[in-house]
Design a protein around this motif. Structure first.
Motif, mmCIF file in Angstrom:
data_model
loop_
_atom_site.group_PDB
_atom_site.id
_atom_site.type_symbol
_atom_site.label_atom_id
_atom_site.label_comp_id
_atom_site.label_asym_id
_atom_site.label_seq_id
_atom_site.Cartn_x
_atom_site.Cartn_y
_atom_site.Cartn_z
ATOM 1 N N LEU A 88 0.828 -1.201 0.000
ATOM 2 C CA LEU A 88 0.000 0.000 0.000
ATOM 3 C C LEU A 88 0.863 1.251 0.000
ATOM 4 O O LEU A 88 1.985 1.256 0.519
ATOM 5 N N ASP A 89 0.313 2.315 -0.555
ATOM 6 C CA ASP A 89 0.958 3.620 -0.461
ATOM 7 C C ASP A 89 0.166 4.582 0.427
ATOM 8 O O ASP A 89 0.577 5.712 0.650
ATOM 9 N N ARG A 90 -0.987 4.128 0.921
ATOM 10 C CA ARG A 90 -1.777 4.925 1.853
ATOM 11 C C ARG A 90 -2.676 3.982 2.656
ATOM 12 O O ARG A 90 -2.849 2.822 2.297
ATOM 13 N N SER A 91 -3.251 4.486 3.730
ATOM 14 C CA SER A 91 -4.060 3.649 4.610
ATOM 15 C C SER A 91 -5.322 3.177 3.898
ATOM 16 O O SER A 91 -5.866 3.872 3.022
ATOM 17 N N LEU A 92 -5.786 1.988 4.285
ATOM 18 C CA LEU A 92 -6.972 1.386 3.666
ATOM 19 C C LEU A 92 -7.694 0.547 4.702
ATOM 20 O O LEU A 92 -7.063 -0.166 5.499
ATOM 21 N N MET A 93 -9.017 0.651 4.699
ATOM 22 C CA MET A 93 -9.841 -0.191 5.577
ATOM 23 C C MET A 93 -10.243 -1.433 4.809
ATOM 24 O O MET A 93 -10.892 -1.363 3.766
ATOM 25 N N LEU A 94 -9.854 -2.607 5.318
ATOM 26 C CA LEU A 94 -10.207 -3.873 4.680
ATOM 27 C C LEU A 94 -11.385 -4.475 5.446
ATOM 28 O O LEU A 94 -11.281 -4.725 6.650
ATOM 29 N N PRO A 95 -12.518 -4.727 4.792
ATOM 30 C CA PRO A 95 -13.700 -5.189 5.523
ATOM 31 C C PRO A 95 -13.595 -6.663 5.913
ATOM 32 O O PRO A 95 -12.772 -7.419 5.379
ATOM 33 N N GLU A 96 -14.442 -7.050 6.828
ATOM 34 C CA GLU A 96 -14.572 -8.459 7.208
ATOM 35 C C GLU A 96 -15.040 -9.280 6.010
ATOM 36 O O GLU A 96 -15.866 -8.843 5.223
ATOM 37 N N GLY A 97 -14.488 -10.491 5.878
ATOM 38 C CA GLY A 97 -14.918 -11.376 4.806
ATOM 39 C C GLY A 97 -14.220 -11.151 3.485
ATOM 40 O O GLY A 97 -14.652 -11.705 2.465
ATOM 41 N N THR A 98 -13.138 -10.355 3.458
ATOM 42 C CA THR A 98 -12.381 -10.163 2.213
ATOM 43 C C THR A 98 -11.843 -11.507 1.754
ATOM 44 O O THR A 98 -11.228 -12.248 2.525
ATOM 45 N N LYS A 99 -12.030 -11.825 0.488
ATOM 46 C CA LYS A 99 -11.741 -13.159 -0.029
ATOM 47 C C LYS A 99 -10.307 -13.251 -0.540
ATOM 48 O O LYS A 99 -9.833 -12.382 -1.280
ATOM 49 N N LEU A 100 -9.631 -14.336 -0.125
ATOM 50 C CA LEU A 100 -8.244 -14.607 -0.495
ATOM 51 C C LEU A 100 -8.166 -16.007 -1.073
ATOM 52 O O LEU A 100 -9.025 -16.856 -0.790
ATOM 53 N N ASP A 101 -7.127 -16.276 -1.855
ATOM 54 C CA ASP A 101 -6.937 -17.594 -2.456
ATOM 55 C C ASP A 101 -5.606 -18.167 -2.015
ATOM 56 O O ASP A 101 -4.570 -17.475 -2.034
ATOM 57 N N GLY A 102 -5.638 -19.444 -1.615
ATOM 58 C CA GLY A 102 -4.434 -20.187 -1.300
ATOM 59 C C GLY A 102 -4.439 -21.484 -2.075
ATOM 60 O O GLY A 102 -5.152 -22.422 -1.737
ATOM 61 N N ILE A 103 -3.694 -21.555 -3.161
ATOM 62 C CA ILE A 103 -3.734 -22.657 -4.130
ATOM 63 C C ILE A 103 -5.162 -22.762 -4.655
ATOM 64 O O ILE A 103 -5.653 -21.866 -5.315
ATOM 65 N N ASP A 104 -5.876 -23.853 -4.320
ATOM 66 C CA ASP A 104 -7.260 -24.002 -4.775
ATOM 67 C C ASP A 104 -8.253 -23.817 -3.635
ATOM 68 O O ASP A 104 -9.409 -24.207 -3.758
ATOM 69 N N GLN A 105 -7.809 -23.218 -2.535
ATOM 70 C CA GLN A 105 -8.660 -23.034 -1.375
ATOM 71 C C GLN A 105 -8.987 -21.554 -1.186
ATOM 72 O O GLN A 105 -8.123 -20.684 -1.347
ATOM 73 N N ARG A 106 -10.236 -21.277 -0.837
ATOM 74 C CA ARG A 106 -10.680 -19.915 -0.606
ATOM 75 C C ARG A 106 -10.611 -19.603 0.894
ATOM 76 O O ARG A 106 -11.079 -20.394 1.722
ATOM 77 N N HIS B 216 3.190 -18.918 2.830
ATOM 78 C CA HIS B 216 3.262 -18.147 1.587
ATOM 79 C C HIS B 216 2.430 -18.754 0.458
ATOM 80 O O HIS B 216 2.615 -18.388 -0.700
ATOM 81 N N TYR B 217 1.512 -19.671 0.788
ATOM 82 C CA TYR B 217 0.626 -20.226 -0.237
ATOM 83 C C TYR B 217 -0.658 -19.414 -0.372
ATOM 84 O O TYR B 217 -1.334 -19.507 -1.385
ATOM 85 N N ILE B 218 -1.021 -18.662 0.656
ATOM 86 C CA ILE B 218 -2.158 -17.737 0.532
ATOM 87 C C ILE B 218 -1.573 -16.443 -0.028
ATOM 88 O O ILE B 218 -1.061 -15.590 0.709
ATOM 89 N N ASP B 219 -1.628 -16.286 -1.328
ATOM 90 C CA ASP B 219 -0.843 -15.232 -1.970
ATOM 91 C C ASP B 219 -1.627 -14.397 -2.973
ATOM 92 O O ASP B 219 -1.025 -13.623 -3.734
ATOM 93 N N ARG B 220 -2.958 -14.524 -2.993
ATOM 94 C CA ARG B 220 -3.715 -13.755 -3.986
ATOM 95 C C ARG B 220 -5.001 -13.238 -3.368
ATOM 96 O O ARG B 220 -5.684 -13.947 -2.626
ATOM 97 N N ILE B 221 -5.334 -11.987 -3.670
ATOM 98 C CA ILE B 221 -6.595 -11.391 -3.248
ATOM 99 C C ILE B 221 -7.608 -11.616 -4.349
ATOM 100 O O ILE B 221 -7.388 -11.233 -5.513
#
Length: 766
Positions: A91-109, A521-526
Motif C-alpha cells: 500500500l501507499d496509503r491507509s486502507l480499511m479492509l472489511p470483514e470477509g475479504t476473499k483470499l486464495d491459497g492454491i485451490d482453497q478460498r 506463503h501459499y495464501i498469496d492472492r486477493i
C-alpha cells in the motif's frame, strides 16, 4: 454390500485367555486351571456368550449408533476450517479492509474474520535491550524457524523490546502487529478460548512511542507569556486490543498513536533516526521468557471458507428511522436485501428508495410504507443502510427486539437463492443439486404469499425431529443425499404450500477439511479485483492449521469413550492432578495434589486439615527451578475452583526447592579415578525437579532424600568398589535432617543438585 462396523474385535480364545490371566489376581486360591476344572468350563461358557453378544452388537446400524451418541450428548464433528494469520503489504496509503475479504491459497478460498485498518508502514528494525547488552534481531525476523528472546533470556523488569518503522505515523493512526511465539514442547498445553477472561498474566508490560504531544495540551508559559511546546519524549501508546496478553501467547496487538511520532536514534541502530515504539517489562514473572519467531504488520486472521450469503440483524430503537453500518465484503460488493420484522416474527422485504426520496417499487415488490437508502464507501470498507418510514406502532412494539435485517448475497448466488417450493404435505423432501450446502452452515427462510405480499419466516436446522413438536419450524438437511426434509405436523411443522419457489437461502458458507492446511506463503492472492488493482498483496508467514475432515462414526465413538473416562470433577487427588495439568492458557510441567493438607502442618499425613486441598504446581520453564508467578497460580485456582467439590477449599502453591549437595569419598578401580563427571551426572539425573527429555522421572514431591538411594546409584556405576564416606548438605526452607543423615522434605518439596563434591580414590591407594 456395505461392511458392518466391528464394535469389539475380541474372539472366543482371546476372551478365555484374558479371563484366565485374571485368576491369580482375583482368585489366588484357584490353582487348578486345567480344562477338566468346572471353573474353566464356566469361563468358556461365558466367553461364548460374550462373543455372541458382540455379534449382535456388530449388527447395530448406523442410524441406531447415532441415536446412542445423541443420548450421550454428542455426534460426529463437522469438517473444521483451517485458520492462518495473513499479512498485507504493497500500500501507499491507509486502507480499511472489511470483514470477509476473499483470499486464495492454491485451490482453497480464505476469508478475513474481521475488519482491519491497513497502513503503508513497514518494519525497519527490531532491537532487544537488557541491562547488560543490546542486540539487533532484524535479520532474525526474516528467517522462518529462527527465534529470539523478546526481553532477553532472563526477561527481568526494565528489559526493553524496540520496533522501528520506515515512516512516521500520524496521530490517530491504528496499526496491527502480529507476534508469533516459538512453541514450547514436552508439556500439556490447552489454549484458552478467551485468554483475557480466563488467564491472569504472569508479567506486566507497557507500550510507548517516541513523539510529541499536542501543543494545545502541553503549552506552558514562558517569561514572555507565549506558549512553548514540550520537547519530544517517550509517550504511552493506546492499546486497542492485545490478544497476546502481555506477550504470553501468539496473537495480534492493535495500537493507536495518540500523538505525532518523531524520529530518534536507539542503540545499536545509530546510523540514522527512526520512528520507534518500545515494550518494557514493568513487572517480571514470565515462567518462560517470550521467544519471538516472527513479527508482521497489517495482520489479521483468515479462515478457510467461502461465504456466499451473510445476514445481520439489529434491534429496534423505537424510532421511524434507523441505520445499520456494516464493514462486510459482501455488504460492500454484493447484492442486498433489507427486511423488516413484525410482532409475529415474520419478515417483509423493503424497497429501495430513489434519489428523490420517492420509493422505487418493482412490479413484484409489496406496497409497504418503509424503505431504505444505501451509502456505499468501498474505500472505507463499509456500507450504511438507512431505513425510513417505519410505522410508529411497529417501531414502538419492536423496540429492543430484532427489527431490521440486512442480507448480503454474492453475485453468483444472488439469482439462485431460491432453491425450491413447498407442497404442504407431511414429510416433504426437497432435493438441492445446485448448492453444496453443509450441515450447520446455512439458514433458510420460507415465504408465504398473502394479499400479494411475501411474508418470510425463519426455519431452524435440527439433526432430527425427535425433540420437535407440531409448531416448531424445523428442517433436517441430509448432506449425503443433498436433500431437505420437513416435519409431519406431529414432529415438526409442515410448511404451507406455495405455487412459487419460496424456500430461500439467507446465510450460506462453504469450506472445511484438511486441504485448507496450506504451507507458508501459499495464501498469496486477493480474489477481489477492487483491492488487487490497488497493489495490495497478501501472504501467510506461518502454516494454516486446524482443518480436519468430517469425523467418522468410529472416531466419534473412540472420542466419546475417552471423554467418558476423563475426569471433569476434582473428587480424588488423581482427578485434581489431571484437571490442573489441562488448565487452559498455561503450561503445567508437574502437579501434586495434597488432600486434607494446608501449608504449615508439621506431620502430614498423620496431621490433617478437613475440607482442605492443596495443589502444588510447577510451570514449564527452561530454568532449573521453575517458579510459578502469582498470575499463574491464580489462573490454575480459577480453573480448579469451577471443578472442585463444594465442601472443599483449594489452595494452589509453588513448590519448595531444596538444593542437595552430595559429599562422597568413593573407592574405585585405578582407571576410573578421573570419572568425577560421570558420578556427578548420575547424581544430577537423580536429583532434579522436572522429568528429563530422556524419560527419566523428576524427584517425587515430598520424598525424603535417603542416603541409600545415593548408595544404590553410585554402587551400580562401572569401576566403583565401595563408598568410603557419604554425607549430605541441604539449602532451602522447611527441610529437616533425620538422625541417620537423610534429608526430609516438606510435602510440597522438590530437590535439585548443587555442586557435588566427589573424591575418587584408587583401591590400590587404600
Amino acid at each position: 454390500m456395505l461392511p458392518s462396523p466391528n464394535l469389539d474385535d475380541r474372539k472366543f480364545e482371546q476372551i478365555v485367555q484374558e479371563a484366565r490371566r485374571a485368576i491369580p489376581k482375583w482368585m489366588p486360591d484357584w490353582t487348578d486351571e486345567n480344562a477338566h476344572d468346572p471353573g474353566i468350563t464356566l469361563i468358556e461358557m461365558f466367553a461364548w456368550l460374550t462373543e455372541m453378544q458382540q455379534f449382535y452388537m456388530n449388527r447395530v446400524p448406523l442410524r441406531i449408533q447415532l441415536k446412542f451418541l445423541k443420548l450421550l450428548g454428542t455426534k460426529p464433528k463437522l469438517p473444521s476450517r483451517a485458520r492462518a494469520a495473513v499479512s498485507f503489504s504493497g500500500l501507499d496509503r491507509s486502507l480499511m479492509l472489511p470483514e470477509g475479504t476473499k483470499l486464495d491459497g492454491i485451490d482453497q478460498r480464505f476469508e478475513t474474520v474481521e475488519r482491519i485498518v491497513l497502513h503503508p508502514a513497514k518494519l525497519d528494525r527490531i532491537i532487544v535491550r537488557t541491562d547488560r547488552e543490546a542486540n539487533d534481531y532484524t535479520s532474525t525476523n526474516d528467517n522462518v524457524g529462527v527465534s529470539f528472546f523478546a526481553f532477553g533470556a532472563d526477561a527481568r523488569a526494565g528489559n526493553r523490546f524496540y520496533m522501528a518503522f520506515d515512516r512516521e505515523l500520524a496521530a490517530g493512526d491504528e496499526l496491527t502487529i502480529s507476534v508469533t511465539l516459538a512453541e514450547e514442547e514436552g508439556t500439556t498445553f490447552v489454549p484458552a478460548r478467551h485468554p483475557q477472561q480466563e488467564v491472569v498474566p504472569s508479567a506486566a508490560v507497557s507500550w510507548k512511542f517516541y513523539g510529541t504531544e499536542n501543543q494545545a495540551d502541553l503549552a506552558v508559559s514562558d517569561a514572555s507569556g507565549l506558549g512553548a511546546v514540550r520537547p519530544s519524549a517517550w509517550l504511552p501508546l493506546d492499546i486497542v486490543r492485545d490478544e497476546t496478553l502481555q506477550l504470553m501467547y501468539s496473537g495480534t496487538i492493535t495500537i493507536r498513536i495518540p500523538h505525532p511520532m518523531r524520529q530518534v536514534m536507539v542503540h545499536p541502530a545509530n546510523d540514522r533516526g527512526r520512528c520507534w515504539i518500545c515494550c518494557t517489562i514493568e513487572e517480571d514473572g514470565y515462567e518462560s521468557p517470550p521467544r519471538i519467531e516472527h513479527i508482521a504488520l497489517n495482520t489479521v486472521q483468515a479462515v478457510q471458507q467461502d461465504t456466499h450469503v451473510v445476514l445481520y440483524d439489529t434491534k429496534g430503537n423505537g424510532k421511524a428511522e434507523q441505520s445499520i453500518r456494516l464493514s462486510s465484503h459482501l455488504g460492500v460488493h454484493g447484492s442486498l436485501r433489507v427486511q423488516l420484522a413484525n410482532e409475529r416474527g415474520q419478515w417483509t422485504d423493503l424497497p429501495r428508495s430513489g434519489s428523490d426520496s420517492a420509493f422505487d417499487y418493482a412490479d413484484d415488490m409489496p406496497r409497504v410504507t418503509a424503505g431504505y437508502r444505501l451509502i456505499r464507501q468501498p474505500e472505507a470498507g463499509e456500507i450504511t443502510v438507512i431505513v425510513e418510514g417505519i410505522a410508529a406502532e411497529t417501531a414502538a412494539s419492536m423496540a429492543g427486539k430484532p427489527l431490521l435485517r440486512v442480507i448480503a448475497y454474492s453475485d453468483e448466488l444472488n439469482d439462485k437463492r431460491l432453491i425450491g417450493m413447498t407442497n404442504g404435505l407431511p414429510g416433504q423432501k426437497v432435493a438441492v443439486y445446485d448448492h453444496p450446502l453443509q450441515n450447520g452452515r446455512f439458514r433458510l427462510q420460507i415465504g408465504q404469499l398473502r394479499d400479494d405480499q411475501w411474508q418470510w419466516e425463519d426455519w431452524i436446522e435440527v439433526d432430527d425431529f425427535d425433540a420437535s413438536d407440531a409448531s416448531d419450524r424445523h428442517y433436517v438437511w441430509d448432506e449425503a443425499a443433498q436433500e431437505l426434509r420437513f416435519g409431519d405436523n406431529e414432529r415438526g411443522l409442515v410448511p404451507t404450500a406455495s405455487e412459487k419457489p419460496n424456500i430461500c437461502i439467507v446465510a450460506c458458507a462453504y469450506g472445511g477439511g484438511s486441504r485448507g492446511n496450506v504451507k507458508p506463503h501459499y495464501i498469496d492472492r486477493i480474489a477481489d479485483d477492487f483491492y488487487a488493482d490497488r497493489g495490495l498483496q497478501v501472504t501467510n508467514h506461518q502454516y494454516a492449521r486446524g482443518g480436519t475432515e468430517r469425523e467418522t462414526i468410529e472416531a466419534c465413538i473412540d472420542r466419546v469413550r475417552g471423554e467418558l473416562a476423563r475426569p471433569f470433577r476434582a473428587v480424588t487427588a488423581e482427578d485434581t492432578e489431571f484437571i490442573v495439568r489441562r488448565t487452559p492458557g498455561v503450561r503445567v510441567a508437574r502437579v501434586k495434589a495434597l488432600p486434607l493438607y494446608t501449608k504449615g502442618l508439621a506431620d502430614y499425613p498423620r496431621e490433617q486439615s478437613p475440607g482442605q486441598l492443596t495443589v502444588v504446581v510447577v510451570p514449564a520453564s527452561p530454568v532449573l527451578t521453575p517458579k510459578p508467578s502469582a498470575g499463574f497460580l491464580q489462573t490454575v485456582k480459577r480453573h480448579l475452583d469451577d471443578r472442585r467439590l463444594i465442601t472443599t477449599e483449594t489452595h494452589v502453591i509453588p513448590p519448595a526447592y531444596i538444593r542437595i549437595t552430595v559429599h562422597a569419598v568413593i573407592v574405585v578401580e585405578p582407571h576410573f579415578v578421573d570419572e568425577h563427571g560421570k558420578v556427578a551426572a548420575a547424581l544430577n539425573k537423580l536429583l532434579k525437579p522436572l522429568d528429563g527429555k530422556d524419560g527419566s522421572p523428576g524427584w517425587t514431591f515430598g520424598r525424603t532424600v535417603h542416603k541409600s538411594d545415593l548408595y544404590s546409584i553410585m554402587n551400580a556405576m562401572d569401576g566403583v568398589c565401595y563408598i568410603q564416606e557419604l554425607w549430605l548438605d541441604a539449602d532451602g526452607k522447611q527441610w529437616n535432617r533425620t538422625p541417620s543423615g537423610d534429608i526430609a522434605l516438606p510435602p510440597y518439596g522438590l530437590v535439585y543438585s548443587g555442586e557435588h563434591e566427589i573424591e575418587l580414590i584408587s583401591r590400590l591407594n587404600v
